[in-house]
Design an enzyme around this catalytic site. Structure first.
Site, PDB file in Angstrom:
ATOM      1  N   THR A   1       0.843  -1.200   0.000  1.00  0.00           N
ATOM      2  CA  THR A   1       0.000   0.000   0.000  1.00  0.00           C
ATOM      3  C   THR A   1       0.877   1.248   0.000  1.00  0.00           C
ATOM      4  OG1 THR A   1      -0.260  -0.294   2.372  1.00  0.00           O
ATOM      5  CG2 THR A   1      -2.102  -0.962   1.018  1.00  0.00           C
TER       6      THR A   1
ATOM      7  N   VAL B   1       1.458 -10.481  -3.950  1.00  0.00           N
ATOM      8  CA  VAL B   1       1.528 -11.159  -5.253  1.00  0.00           C
ATOM      9  C   VAL B   1       1.968 -10.202  -6.355  1.00  0.00           C
ATOM     10  CG1 VAL B   1      -0.208 -12.913  -4.670  1.00  0.00           C
ATOM     11  CG2 VAL B   1      -0.952 -10.725  -5.634  1.00  0.00           C
ATOM     12  N   ASP B   2       2.464  -9.006  -5.947  1.00  0.00           N
ATOM     13  CA  ASP B   2       2.730  -7.960  -6.937  1.00  0.00           C
ATOM     14  C   ASP B   2       4.143  -7.990  -7.520  1.00  0.00           C
ATOM     15  OD1 ASP B   2       4.276  -6.811  -4.778  1.00  0.00           O
ATOM     16  OD2 ASP B   2       2.400  -5.987  -4.006  1.00  0.00           O
TER      17      ASP B   2
ATOM     18  N   HIS C   1       1.727 -16.579  -1.618  1.00  0.00           N
ATOM     19  CA  HIS C   1       0.431 -16.547  -2.301  1.00  0.00           C
ATOM     20  C   HIS C   1       0.583 -16.475  -3.819  1.00  0.00           C
ATOM     21  CE1 HIS C   1      -1.640 -14.940   1.619  1.00  0.00           C
ATOM     22  NE2 HIS C   1      -1.161 -16.148   1.742  1.00  0.00           N
TER      23      HIS C   1
ATOM     24  N   SER D   1      -0.902  -8.079   9.478  1.00  0.00           N
ATOM     25  CA  SER D   1      -1.583  -8.193  10.768  1.00  0.00           C
ATOM     26  C   SER D   1      -1.488  -9.627  11.285  1.00  0.00           C
ATOM     27  CB  SER D   1      -3.043  -7.766  10.626  1.00  0.00           C
ATOM     28  OG  SER D   1      -3.632  -8.498   9.576  1.00  0.00           O
TER      29      SER D   1
END
Ligand code: ZN
Length: 243
Positions: free
Chosen positions: A28, A103-104, A119, A187
């Site tokens: 983010t 996953v980026d 992932h 988290s």
């Protein structure tokens, strides 16, 4: 907070093996929207409905549109200073490996080499029938396999699928043998990924957590920092450079 960053910098210098675990908060800061907040066209669906084997099997058209959009968004984002510092630290042997829930592909884009993607990745798509892989770019115009006409899907772990065994077991192993485990922007609520820091801690590693919200391991951690990851790593890097 400066004391904790001092402590973190010291732990990085003293550690013989450091594992960095990253979650959505890492991305983010590159401006990539958390996919759980995917809005617009997809407001009527929960992400779990579209990013699932169920959608792949029964709602392929929407599945493809959803991922097309996510893959396109990816083309617009760049690694942030946090990603870049982790890659630098790896080159200086301060970081042994990155384990990521993202996953980026931004860690690799920043130059990190030892990256375990729990992932999967949005940078590739593969045929659900024969397994042939293609660069994700193919998805912008094609949704079927060139060889067998099977359905193409991104190489990510969908809801309803298991985590990739190799990445998971390798991550478990390095978590168990590291001397410092650093959590960035997760988290720690998603199983089995949340087992990694627990395993590291049990094996005697130091645990530091940089996250905006509390985690269930905060009380067990050697340091908890609530600040932007890029800021924390930059501050730690300055201390490291003074050594
Ligand atoms: Zn195929």
């Amino acid at each position: 907070m400066n004391d904790i960053i001092q402590k973190l910098a010291r732990a990085l210098l003293q550690s013989s093996s450091t594992v960095v675990f990253t979650g959505a908060g890492m991305s983010t800061e590159s401006g990539l929207p958390d996919f759980r907040s995917a809005g617009g066209l997809w407001k009527q669906y929960r992400p779990e409905e579209l990013a699932s084997t169920d959608a792949l099997n029964r709602n392929f058209e929407n599945f493809v549109s959803f991922y097309r959009e996510r893959i396109e968004t990816l083309g617009e984002v760049k690694p942030n200073k946090g990603h870049l510092l982790l890659a630098e630290w790896e080159a200086k042997n301060l970081v042994t490996a990155v384990v990521t829930q993202n996953v980026d592909g931004l860690h690799q884009a920043a130059g990190s080499k030892a990256v375990w993607e729990l992932h999967g990745t949005l940078r590739k798509v593969r045929c659900q029938s024969c397994g042939t892989e293609y660069p994700a770019g193919r998805y912008s115009s094609e949704s079927t396999c060139e060889k067998c006409r099977g359905k193409l899907r991104p190489a990510v772990v969908l809801f309803g699928e298991m985590l990739p065994e190799k990445a998971l077991s390798a991550s478990m192993d390095i978590a168990a043998s590291c001397s410092l485990f650093l959590v960035l922007g997760s988290s720690l609520s998603v199983s089995p990924a949340n087992m990694l820091p627990e395993r590291a801690k049990r094996s005697g590693a130091k645990l530091f957590i940089v996250n905006n919200t509390p985690t269930h391991l905060d009380s067990a951690a050697d340091g908890v920092i609530r600040d932007a990851i890029g800021n924390v790593l930059s501050a730690a890097d300055e201390i490291l450079r003074e050594q």
